[in-house]
Scaffold this motif. Structure first.
Motif, mmCIF file in Angstrom:
data_model
loop_
_atom_site.group_PDB
_atom_site.id
_atom_site.type_symbol
_atom_site.label_atom_id
_atom_site.label_comp_id
_atom_site.label_asym_id
_atom_site.label_seq_id
_atom_site.Cartn_x
_atom_site.Cartn_y
_atom_site.Cartn_z
ATOM 1 N N UNK A 90 0.800 -1.228 0.000
ATOM 2 C CA UNK A 90 0.000 0.000 0.000
ATOM 3 C C UNK A 90 0.828 1.270 0.000
ATOM 4 N N UNK A 91 2.027 1.262 0.536
ATOM 5 C CA UNK A 91 2.842 2.482 0.602
ATOM 6 C C UNK A 91 3.924 2.546 -0.481
ATOM 7 N N UNK A 92 3.851 1.659 -1.448
ATOM 8 C CA UNK A 92 4.860 1.619 -2.513
ATOM 9 C C UNK A 92 4.284 2.246 -3.777
ATOM 10 N N UNK A 93 5.049 3.130 -4.394
ATOM 11 C CA UNK A 93 4.586 3.811 -5.603
ATOM 12 C C UNK A 93 4.429 2.818 -6.752
ATOM 13 N N UNK A 94 3.431 3.070 -7.594
ATOM 14 C CA UNK A 94 3.177 2.191 -8.722
ATOM 15 C C UNK A 94 2.740 3.002 -9.932
ATOM 16 N N UNK A 95 2.792 2.359 -11.084
ATOM 17 C CA UNK A 95 2.330 2.939 -12.345
ATOM 18 C C UNK A 95 1.040 2.236 -12.743
ATOM 19 N N UNK A 96 0.039 3.008 -13.173
ATOM 20 C CA UNK A 96 -1.226 2.406 -13.605
ATOM 21 C C UNK A 96 -1.179 2.155 -15.104
ATOM 22 N N UNK A 97 -1.334 0.893 -15.487
ATOM 23 C CA UNK A 97 -1.299 0.519 -16.893
ATOM 24 C C UNK A 97 -2.668 0.755 -17.530
ATOM 25 N N UNK A 98 -2.671 1.232 -18.755
ATOM 26 C CA UNK A 98 -3.927 1.594 -19.414
ATOM 27 C C UNK A 98 -4.412 0.536 -20.407
ATOM 28 N N UNK A 99 -3.566 -0.433 -20.715
ATOM 29 C CA UNK A 99 -3.969 -1.423 -21.721
ATOM 30 C C UNK A 99 -4.911 -2.475 -21.126
ATOM 31 N N UNK B 96 -3.530 -7.664 -13.106
ATOM 32 C CA UNK B 96 -3.572 -6.372 -12.424
ATOM 33 C C UNK B 96 -3.034 -5.250 -13.304
ATOM 34 N N UNK B 97 -3.456 -4.037 -12.996
ATOM 35 C CA UNK B 97 -3.000 -2.868 -13.755
ATOM 36 C C UNK B 97 -2.027 -1.999 -12.962
ATOM 37 N N UNK B 98 -1.807 -2.350 -11.705
ATOM 38 C CA UNK B 98 -0.823 -1.619 -10.903
ATOM 39 C C UNK B 98 0.548 -2.253 -11.120
ATOM 40 N N UNK B 99 1.465 -1.476 -11.701
ATOM 41 C CA UNK B 99 2.798 -1.993 -11.999
ATOM 42 C C UNK B 99 3.820 -1.355 -11.059
ATOM 43 N N UNK B 100 4.569 -2.191 -10.352
ATOM 44 C CA UNK B 100 5.578 -1.734 -9.404
ATOM 45 C C UNK B 100 6.970 -1.871 -10.032
ATOM 46 N N UNK B 101 7.945 -1.145 -9.516
ATOM 47 C CA UNK B 101 9.293 -1.199 -10.110
ATOM 48 C C UNK B 101 9.926 -2.582 -10.009
ATOM 49 N N UNK B 102 10.787 -2.888 -10.970
ATOM 50 C CA UNK B 102 11.581 -4.121 -10.905
ATOM 51 C C UNK B 102 12.383 -4.116 -9.605
ATOM 52 N N UNK B 103 12.394 -5.242 -8.915
ATOM 53 C CA UNK B 103 13.132 -5.353 -7.658
ATOM 54 C C UNK B 103 12.289 -5.082 -6.436
#
Length: 259
Positions: A115-124, A129-136
């Motif tokens: 919940x406290x980790x930044x993510x990117x929302x995928x539009x495709x 899931x559409x929440x993409x978190x950084x590698x690692x």
């Protein structure tokens, strides 16, 4: 023994004659020692020089080993076990079925730790899931009173196919050791050959194992966050991919002694 005894005592010595008469015992001993030497090892390793840290390779079932599990996953933390998304044959699929039954409980636990980790929302449009978190990105889970670290090592496309690169794996390993040193419990660590399955890395399993060991040793130079790292290989993997365990044993000994 015969040569030495003959040199000092002569051919007619009682000792020499007795030794010659026991030739069959030496034959049996030789055969037994040859068999023992040729039996494959299912566990081997080495202690890191000047440190109380042991690195080993184990042939067997990952989930039957004692210690905190390290499980590779994708950057969207998809968990649905199916032929279209997370294969039931994958390590993550087996982990989910063994410790959570289905993905509902796992999803709830992941939602809490992410919940406290930044993510990117995928539009495709995609299966998962559409929440993409950084590698690692690494999280700690507690399934059935056992610690598990889940780490994002691959991206997954809209069709549910995962893929990653060797450079992304290296980056992920650095994040993993850093996370465990800061937020993990000081337990023995148990891990598979990350990236060798559905992540589709082109590198051989031996090369991936060597990279895991090198990155772990480098991380141990900064802090001590476990007493033992076990890299587990299935017997099926060894047979199918002709993994040279003797070479890996020499590599572990070398890097633990001289690094």
């Amino acid at each position: 023994l015969v040569e030495i005894s003959t040199y000092f005592l002569g051919d007619s010595s009682t000792v020499v004659i007795k030794i010659k008469s026991l030739w069959y015992l030496f034959l049996i001993i030789g055969v037994v020692l040859s068999i023992i030497k040729s039996v494959p090892k299912f566990r081997f390793g080495s202690k890191l020089s000047n440190r109380d840290i042991y690195i080993e390779i184990v042939v067997g079932d990952l989930f039957n080993q004692e210690g905190a599990l390290i499980i590779g996953t994708n950057t969207t933390f998809d968990t649905h076990v199916s032929r279209e998304l997370i294969s039931p044959r994958s390590i993550q699929g087996q982990f989910t079925q063994r410790y959570y039954g289905d993905e509902t409980q796992l999803n709830n636990e992941l939602s809490s730790v992410l919940r406290n980790i930044e993510f990117e929302t995928l539009s495709d449009e995609r299966l998962g899931n559409k929440k993409k978190y950084p590698i690692g990105t690494t999280v700690r889970l507690n399934p059935k009173e056992r610690t598990a670290y889940m780490i994002a090592i691959a991206n997954i496309n809209p069709h549910g196919v995962a893929s990653g690169t060797f450079e992304e794996l290296k980056k992920s390993l650095a994040f993993l050791w850093n996370f465990i040193s800061r937020k993990g419990l000081k337990e023995n660590l148990v891990m598979p050959i990350l990236g060798s399955g559905f992540t589709r890395l082109m590198q051989s399993r031996e090369e991936i194992i060597r990279e895991i060991i090198k990155s772990f040793v480098a991380a141990c130079a900064e802090s001590t966050f476990c007493d033992k790292l076990s890299i587990v290989i299935s017997q099926k993997d060894i047979d199918k991919n002709n993994i040279q365990l003797e070479e890996l044993e020499r590599f572990i000994h070398h890097i633990c002694t001289y690094t």
